[in-house]
Design a protein around this motif. Structure first.
Motif, PDB file in Angstrom:
ATOM      1  N   PHE A  85      -8.447   6.169  -1.828  1.00 44.90           N
ATOM      2  CA  PHE A  85      -8.878   6.909  -0.641  1.00 44.90           C
ATOM      3  C   PHE A  85      -8.076   6.553   0.609  1.00 44.90           C
ATOM      4  CE2 PHE A  85     -12.620   7.213  -3.408  1.00 44.90           C
ATOM      5  CZ  PHE A  85     -12.816   8.592  -3.377  1.00 44.90           C
ATOM      6  N   VAL A  86      -7.778   5.265   0.810  1.00 43.90           N
ATOM      7  CA  VAL A  86      -7.019   4.891   2.004  1.00 43.90           C
ATOM      8  C   VAL A  86      -5.613   5.499   2.001  1.00 43.90           C
ATOM      9  CG1 VAL A  86      -6.004   2.955   3.277  1.00 43.90           C
ATOM     10  CG2 VAL A  86      -8.372   2.819   2.477  1.00 43.90           C
ATOM     11  N   PRO A  87      -4.850   5.444   0.886  1.00 42.76           N
ATOM     12  CA  PRO A  87      -3.546   6.120   0.899  1.00 42.76           C
ATOM     13  C   PRO A  87      -3.631   7.624   1.156  1.00 42.76           C
ATOM     14  CG  PRO A  87      -3.636   4.561  -0.918  1.00 42.76           C
ATOM     15  CD  PRO A  87      -5.025   4.648  -0.350  1.00 42.76           C
ATOM     16  N   LEU A  88      -4.691   8.263   0.634  1.00 44.94           N
ATOM     17  CA  LEU A  88      -4.861   9.695   0.887  1.00 44.94           C
ATOM     18  C   LEU A  88      -5.123   9.964   2.365  1.00 44.94           C
ATOM     19  CD1 LEU A  88      -7.007  10.767  -2.212  1.00 44.94           C
ATOM     20  CD2 LEU A  88      -4.594  11.298  -1.763  1.00 44.94           C
ATOM     21  N   ILE A  89      -5.965   9.135   2.970  1.00 39.70           N
ATOM     22  CA  ILE A  89      -6.224   9.260   4.409  1.00 39.70           C
ATOM     23  C   ILE A  89      -4.933   9.045   5.185  1.00 39.70           C
ATOM     24  CG2 ILE A  89      -7.370   8.165   6.386  1.00 39.70           C
ATOM     25  CD1 ILE A  89      -9.753   7.599   4.513  1.00 39.70           C
ATOM     26  N   SER A  95       1.136  12.963   7.870  1.00 36.57           N
ATOM     27  CA  SER A  95       1.655  14.330   7.743  1.00 36.57           C
ATOM     28  C   SER A  95       1.348  15.158   8.984  1.00 36.57           C
ATOM     29  CB  SER A  95       1.057  15.008   6.506  1.00 36.57           C
ATOM     30  OG  SER A  95       1.410  14.327   5.330  1.00 36.57           O
ATOM     31  N   VAL A  96       0.178  14.955   9.559  1.00 36.85           N
ATOM     32  CA  VAL A  96      -0.221  15.721  10.740  1.00 36.85           C
ATOM     33  C   VAL A  96       0.571  15.290  11.974  1.00 36.85           C
ATOM     34  CG1 VAL A  96      -2.111  16.125  12.371  1.00 36.85           C
ATOM     35  CG2 VAL A  96      -2.533  16.257   9.904  1.00 36.85           C
ATOM     36  N   PHE A  97       0.672  13.980  12.205  1.00 39.03           N
ATOM     37  CA  PHE A  97       1.259  13.491  13.450  1.00 39.03           C
ATOM     38  C   PHE A  97       2.777  13.328  13.398  1.00 39.03           C
ATOM     39  CE2 PHE A  97      -3.147  12.205  14.027  1.00 39.03           C
ATOM     40  CZ  PHE A  97      -3.350  12.490  15.376  1.00 39.03           C
ATOM     41  N   LEU A  98       3.333  13.071  12.221  1.00 40.30           N
ATOM     42  CA  LEU A  98       4.751  12.713  12.158  1.00 40.30           C
ATOM     43  C   LEU A  98       5.540  13.557  11.160  1.00 40.30           C
ATOM     44  CD1 LEU A  98       4.089   8.896  12.256  1.00 40.30           C
ATOM     45  CD2 LEU A  98       5.245  10.176  14.050  1.00 40.30           C
ATOM     46  N   LEU A 108       5.042   4.588   8.239  1.00 42.87           N
ATOM     47  CA  LEU A 108       3.587   4.478   8.382  1.00 42.87           C
ATOM     48  C   LEU A 108       2.890   4.596   7.040  1.00 42.87           C
ATOM     49  CD1 LEU A 108       2.448   6.302  11.654  1.00 42.87           C
ATOM     50  CD2 LEU A 108       2.682   3.861  11.193  1.00 42.87           C
ATOM     51  N   MET A 109       3.395   5.446   6.161  1.00 48.48           N
ATOM     52  CA  MET A 109       2.785   5.573   4.842  1.00 48.48           C
ATOM     53  C   MET A 109       2.865   4.252   4.077  1.00 48.48           C
ATOM     54  SD  MET A 109       1.161   8.182   4.152  1.00 48.48           S
ATOM     55  CE  MET A 109       0.868   7.387   2.589  1.00 48.48           C
ATOM     56  N   ILE A 110       4.004   3.585   4.172  1.00 56.69           N
ATOM     57  CA  ILE A 110       4.153   2.291   3.509  1.00 56.69           C
ATOM     58  C   ILE A 110       3.170   1.289   4.100  1.00 56.69           C
ATOM     59  CG2 ILE A 110       5.732   0.329   3.191  1.00 56.69           C
ATOM     60  CD1 ILE A 110       8.028   2.403   3.063  1.00 56.69           C
ATOM     61  N   TYR A 111       3.017   1.330   5.415  1.00 55.13           N
ATOM     62  CA  TYR A 111       2.052   0.437   6.079  1.00 55.13           C
ATOM     63  C   TYR A 111       0.623   0.762   5.656  1.00 55.13           C
ATOM     64  CZ  TYR A 111      -0.972  -1.363   9.761  1.00 55.13           C
ATOM     65  OH  TYR A 111      -1.996  -1.975  10.435  1.00 55.13           O
ATOM     66  N   PHE A 112       0.280   2.047   5.614  1.00 58.53           N
ATOM     67  CA  PHE A 112      -1.093   2.456   5.310  1.00 58.53           C
ATOM     68  C   PHE A 112      -1.522   2.106   3.886  1.00 58.53           C
ATOM     69  CE2 PHE A 112      -0.756   6.182   8.539  1.00 58.53           C
ATOM     70  CZ  PHE A 112      -1.108   5.334   9.569  1.00 58.53           C
ATOM     71  N   MET A 113      -0.604   2.113   2.937  1.00 58.63           N
ATOM     72  CA  MET A 113      -1.001   2.095   1.527  1.00 58.63           C
ATOM     73  C   MET A 113      -1.251   0.694   0.967  1.00 58.63           C
ATOM     74  SD  MET A 113       2.614   2.954  -0.337  1.00 58.63           S
ATOM     75  CE  MET A 113       3.859   1.699  -0.564  1.00 58.63           C
ATOM     76  N   PHE A 152       4.214   4.841  -5.227  1.00 58.06           N
ATOM     77  CA  PHE A 152       3.911   5.382  -3.908  1.00 58.06           C
ATOM     78  C   PHE A 152       5.194   5.766  -3.161  1.00 58.06           C
ATOM     79  CE2 PHE A 152      -0.399   3.047  -3.651  1.00 58.06           C
ATOM     80  CZ  PHE A 152      -1.070   4.196  -4.055  1.00 58.06           C
ATOM     81  N   LEU A 153       6.202   4.908  -3.250  1.00 55.43           N
ATOM     82  CA  LEU A 153       7.442   5.198  -2.545  1.00 55.43           C
ATOM     83  C   LEU A 153       8.092   6.456  -3.108  1.00 55.43           C
ATOM     84  CD1 LEU A 153       9.367   4.278  -0.353  1.00 55.43           C
ATOM     85  CD2 LEU A 153      10.550   2.875  -2.048  1.00 55.43           C
ATOM     86  N   TYR A 154       8.059   6.613  -4.424  1.00 51.78           N
ATOM     87  CA  TYR A 154       8.625   7.815  -5.047  1.00 51.78           C
ATOM     88  C   TYR A 154       7.868   9.065  -4.579  1.00 51.78           C
ATOM     89  CZ  TYR A 154       9.890  11.259  -8.571  1.00 51.78           C
ATOM     90  OH  TYR A 154      10.311  12.403  -9.196  1.00 51.78           O
ATOM     91  N   LEU A 155       6.539   8.976  -4.517  1.00 53.88           N
ATOM     92  CA  LEU A 155       5.722  10.136  -4.126  1.00 53.88           C
ATOM     93  C   LEU A 155       5.925  10.502  -2.659  1.00 53.88           C
ATOM     94  CD1 LEU A 155       2.345   9.307  -5.944  1.00 53.88           C
ATOM     95  CD2 LEU A 155       4.019  11.046  -6.592  1.00 53.88           C
TER      96      LEU A 155
END
Length: 332
Positions: A85-89, A95-98, A108-113, A152-155
């Motif tokens: 759920f956290v990676p999806l959030i 995606s919205v902001f950047l 940020l995705m790497i940080y979030f996941m 995750f990095l590939y996706l």
């Protein structure tokens, strides 16, 4: 609020935030005013990175396996929350902001996941959460995020950075086998000459050293890439908004899950902290290994790490207020 901030600084958590900020400022000023010195400093990023990776693995604490069914249930809840759920959030927010700034978005995705494996326990202890269960969660979080990082990095890196087939796994193996072997060998050697209490004290000292190594690495990143970073300074407001929204939504997630599964206060605290805190030091190290020469991605991770401490401080304040209110209601 002051009563809360004081123990945070006493535990070294406030010092860590100050060190990170100092690394950014010193690196930026050096890079802007003394580019020759900055180039020399940044040339030593690889040794700093290697030392950081060794120390991160050296301080991993191996804890007894949890067998209590209720505790296992909590671990399952925390793992699903952190790795589904956290990676999806995070992906939705980034995606919205950047969306128009793909490198910052990937950072940020790497940080979030990646859930935290160290300082979240300090905040959990501060709020009287279940630290023993949190300690058991640490190696699980570490193992899963390293295993899932290539996926995750590939996706999330499609059409953002060029990745050759197998480069992620190969690079991780090449860069991490040696540090892991050094760290494990050192731990085994220490067990032959030191008792448990002495090893624990040594690990605490090394843990206190790690923020200085991270700050040095951040200083090197900003010193060597300040021109590139200044060219994108307008993006930082969007990054701040993205991280803020991420913290708000993950807090709402932990509150919903805690109520849905009727978690006791100690587990409620632990879930809130493990969902909120991210493993920025390790992810910064891993990302620098797999994606070299990408300062915008690194900067995004650093910004998230810097904002995390005031956020965790606020969460601690909210949780302790909630605890005091419930205690007062029971006594009334």
């Amino acid at each position: 609020m002051l009563n809360l901030i004081t123990p945070i600084y006493r535990n070294g958590l406030g010092l860590t935030a100050l060190l990170l900020l100092t690394g950014i400022v010193v690196g930026s000023v050096t890079g802007y005013l003394a580019p020759n010195i900055a180039t020399y400093i940044s040339d030593f990023m690889d040794p700093t990175l290697f030392v950081l990776i060794v120390l991160l693995f050296f301080t991993i604490r191996f804890n007894p396996i949890i067998t209590d069914k209720r505790k296992l249930k909590f671990i399952a809840i925390a793992v699903i929350a952190n790795f589904v759920f956290v990676p999806l959030i995070g992906f939705a927010i980034a995606s919205v902001f950047l969306n128009h700034y793909p490198l910052f978005m990937l950072g940020l995705m790497i940080y979030f996941m990646s859930p935290c494996t160290d300082w979240f326990l300090g905040f959990t202890r501060l709020c009287r959460g279940d630290t023993m269960l949190g300690a058991a969660l640490m190696p699980i979080n570490m193992t899963l995020q390293l295993l899932l990082f290539p996926l995750f990095l590939y996706l999330f890196s499609q059409n953002i950075v060029e990745l050759e087939t197998g480069i992620i796994t190969d690079t991780l193996l090449n860069w991490f086998i040696e540090p892991v072997l050094i760290a494990l060998t050192a731990r085994l050697a220490l067990k032959l000459v030191l008792n448990h209490d002495q090893i624990t004290r040594l690990l605490d000292k090394v843990n206190r050293l790690i923020p200085f190594i991270i700050a040095l690495l951040i200083m090197q990143i900003f010193a060597g890439n300040i021109d590139v970073l200044l060219g994108h300074i307008d993006v930082f407001i969007w990054m701040l908004l993205a991280v803020f929204c991420f913290f708000v939504l993950t807090f709402m997630l932990s509150e919903f899950v805690s109520k849905r599964f009727s978690l006791p206060y100690s587990e409620h605290v632990l879930l809130t902290m493990t969902v909120a805190a991210r493993n920025a030091p390790l992810m910064l190290a891993v990302t620098m290994v797999v994606l070299p020469s990408q300062p915008l991605i690194y900067a995004a991770i650093v910004i998230g790490m810097l904002l995390e401490f005031p956020h965790l401080t606020l969460l601690s304040h909210l949780l302790m207020r909630s605890s005091h209110s419930k205690t007062a209601e029971r006594l009334a």
